[in-house]
Design a protein around this motif. Structure first.
Motif, PDB file in Angstrom:
ATOM      1  N   ARG A  20       0.828  -1.204   0.000  1.00 53.80           N
ATOM      2  CA  ARG A  20       0.000   0.000   0.000  1.00 53.80           C
ATOM      3  C   ARG A  20       0.865   1.257   0.000  1.00 53.80           C
ATOM      4  NH1 ARG A  20      -4.734   1.668   4.379  1.00 53.80           N
ATOM      5  NH2 ARG A  20      -5.204   3.670   3.437  1.00 53.80           N
ATOM      6  N   LYS A  23       2.351   1.766  -3.477  1.00 53.89           N
ATOM      7  CA  LYS A  23       1.395   2.169  -4.503  1.00 53.89           C
ATOM      8  C   LYS A  23       1.070   3.656  -4.410  1.00 53.89           C
ATOM      9  CE  LYS A  23      -1.195   1.037  -7.995  1.00 53.89           C
ATOM     10  NZ  LYS A  23      -2.331   0.128  -8.089  1.00 53.89           N
ATOM     11  N   ASN A  24       1.065   4.171  -3.177  1.00 55.09           N
ATOM     12  CA  ASN A  24       0.817   5.599  -3.017  1.00 55.09           C
ATOM     13  C   ASN A  24       1.842   6.455  -3.739  1.00 55.09           C
ATOM     14  OD1 ASN A  24      -1.391   6.750  -1.200  1.00 55.09           O
ATOM     15  ND2 ASN A  24      -0.790   4.896  -0.102  1.00 55.09           N
ATOM     16  N   GLU A  28       5.449  -0.222  -8.096  1.00 59.66           N
ATOM     17  CA  GLU A  28       4.569  -1.377  -8.280  1.00 59.66           C
ATOM     18  C   GLU A  28       5.293  -2.713  -8.312  1.00 59.66           C
ATOM     19  OE1 GLU A  28       1.795  -0.678 -11.465  1.00 59.66           O
ATOM     20  OE2 GLU A  28       0.846   0.857 -10.199  1.00 59.66           O
ATOM     21  N   GLY A  50      -6.732  -1.043  -3.564  1.00 59.62           N
ATOM     22  CA  GLY A  50      -5.945  -0.272  -4.519  1.00 59.62           C
ATOM     23  C   GLY A  50      -4.564  -0.832  -4.784  1.00 59.62           C
ATOM     24  N   ALA A  51      -4.000  -1.562  -3.828  1.00 64.50           N
ATOM     25  CA  ALA A  51      -2.649  -2.085  -4.028  1.00 64.50           C
ATOM     26  C   ALA A  51      -2.648  -3.605  -4.163  1.00 64.50           C
ATOM     27  CB  ALA A  51      -1.739  -1.655  -2.869  1.00 64.50           C
TER      28      ALA A  51
ATOM     29  N   THR B 135       1.100  12.474  -3.899  1.00 69.38           N
ATOM     30  CA  THR B 135       1.176  11.024  -4.086  1.00 69.38           C
ATOM     31  C   THR B 135       1.178  10.724  -5.577  1.00 69.38           C
ATOM     32  OG1 THR B 135      -1.219  10.892  -3.919  1.00 69.38           O
ATOM     33  CG2 THR B 135       0.035  10.376  -1.927  1.00 69.38           C
ATOM     34  N   TYR B 138      -2.444   6.912  -7.223  1.00 71.95           N
ATOM     35  CA  TYR B 138      -3.234   6.195  -6.232  1.00 71.95           C
ATOM     36  C   TYR B 138      -2.983   6.817  -4.874  1.00 71.95           C
ATOM     37  CZ  TYR B 138      -4.653   2.493  -3.052  1.00 71.95           C
ATOM     38  OH  TYR B 138      -5.231   1.792  -2.037  1.00 71.95           O
ATOM     39  N   SER B 140      -3.990   6.877  -1.164  1.00 68.63           N
ATOM     40  CA  SER B 140      -4.762   6.204  -0.132  1.00 68.63           C
ATOM     41  C   SER B 140      -3.900   6.016   1.104  1.00 68.63           C
ATOM     42  CB  SER B 140      -5.259   4.856  -0.648  1.00 68.63           C
ATOM     43  OG  SER B 140      -5.700   4.058   0.418  1.00 68.63           O
TER      44      SER B 140
END
Lengths: 240, 240
Positions: A20, A23-24, A28, A50-51, B135, B138, B140
């Motif tokens: 997570r 991904k922010n 990836e 989301g991740a 960010t 994405y 979050s």
């Protein structure tokens, strides 16, 4: 072109939280070296939806060699300030621009150690640079927090953030028209006596300059004076 | 001198994780505004032993006013890039040096919203600055992650007290009294219609926050309103 490598993570949920965090900041590619347990439901829960793709595409390998295959630049992270690494010791902020530059050359690997005792000396020695995250005395970042801060610094080094867009600032002559208007108004309402007027105007100028007023804001302030004059002309009587 | 304020946090364990994040970067003063549940075992577990003292000393208050009492500078954090705040919008990195500098003047409050929907517009309007954490698409970050990144940036921003000495800044409650006075005045002079009043007030707040008004300056502005009212009451007639 930036690969996050977690060496022997114990807890699947820490891997999820790390995903997570990655991904922010646009990272990836995740590689797990010999994890203690396979990814489970807790890992996906911590990753949030989301991740989830980061976890789905994560590669699990048996050795650090495999994880680093093809990498042209390797960064190891460390909570401690030991000396004697093979890599240059610096902070993430100092090192991040180099990481960005190296992505033009090939894959870059960011290496994170075990939750309990980090990376071994031998693993550290694989790194071109050792990043120590500066903390305030009490240093107890968990794995996902370390990934978050490193990903953040790498992201910012790329973005070279365009400063937040600001509205068009007022030109000097606009400001002067406002000040002239304000001074006239102060006299009209008998805000102060004549020999204190200059000091008062200076105080108002100081506030306006410090606020770096935009053109629209100067218009708004002049509108306030205009409307005050209207109210004065109507002498407070109700004109519904 | 730096106070972390969590507004209506839902999950005690998020408060615990935030405390741990704070402690890593030397922040120890935590204020909870109307939390949904009291701190529990999970909160202490997430804080880890090292940050237990932050939780033990945390204050719980009923209103944001209480949380901001005495604060000379207020920062609100936001995940979104909305426009139209009363505070200047910038990134934590851009804003952190100012926070360091303001700690020389008095308490600084860093404001974090609810896990699910952040801060309300009215809460946002209490801030001199709105920090948006950049960010990569994405976005979050959870509560503790946001606290971690903000605490990290504030920690890294060395005091940089280069700014010239400033007179005593207005406390949050002084500013609020001025804004209340201004709003009443705008209604009295029919500055705008009812449904535009909120936007107008926000625009004035924005200027005031950006100007970092001193206590004396706030007095001066209220004096201007007072004298305008006097002029209105006298209806523009000559009273020499």
């Amino acid at each position: 072109m930036i690969r996050v490598v977690l060496v022997e993570p114990r807890e699947p949920r820490n891997v999820g939280a790390a995903a997570r965090a990655m991904k922010n900041f646009g990272l990836e590619e995740l590689v797990l070296v010999n994890p203690e347990r396979p990814l489970d439901e807790a890992a996906y829960r911590l990753a949030t939806r989301g991740a989830a793709d980061v976890l789905e595409q994560a590669r699990t390998v048996a050795t650090l060699d495999e994880a680093l295959a093809g990498a042209v630049y390797v960064v190891a992270t460390s909570a401690r300030a030991r000396e004697g690494y093979a890599g240059e010791v610096c902070t993430p902020r100092e090192g991040a621009p180099r990481v960005r530059a190296m992505t033009a050359e090939g894959p870059v690997a960011l290496l994170f150690g075990r939750e309990n005792f980090g990376l071994s000396n031998e693993e550290m020695d694989r790194a071109h640079a050792v990043w120590r995250i500066p903390t305030g005395g009490y240093a107890s970042l968990n794995l996902a927090q370390a990934v978050l801060l490193v990903a953040y610094e790498v992201f910012l080094a790329r973005a070279e953030l365009t400063e937040t867009a600001r509205p068009r600032p007022a030109a000097a002559e606009e400001l002067e028209r406002f000040f002239a208007d304000l001074e006239a108004y102060l006299i009209e309402i008998r805000y102060t006596d004549e020999h204190r007027l200059e000091g008062a105007m200076r105080a108002f100028r100081r506030m306006a300059h410090r606020a770096l007023l935009s053109s629209n804001e100067v218009q708004r302030l002049r509108g306030l004076l205009r409307q005050s004059r209207w109210a004065i002309a109507h002498g407070g009587e109700r004109v519904d």
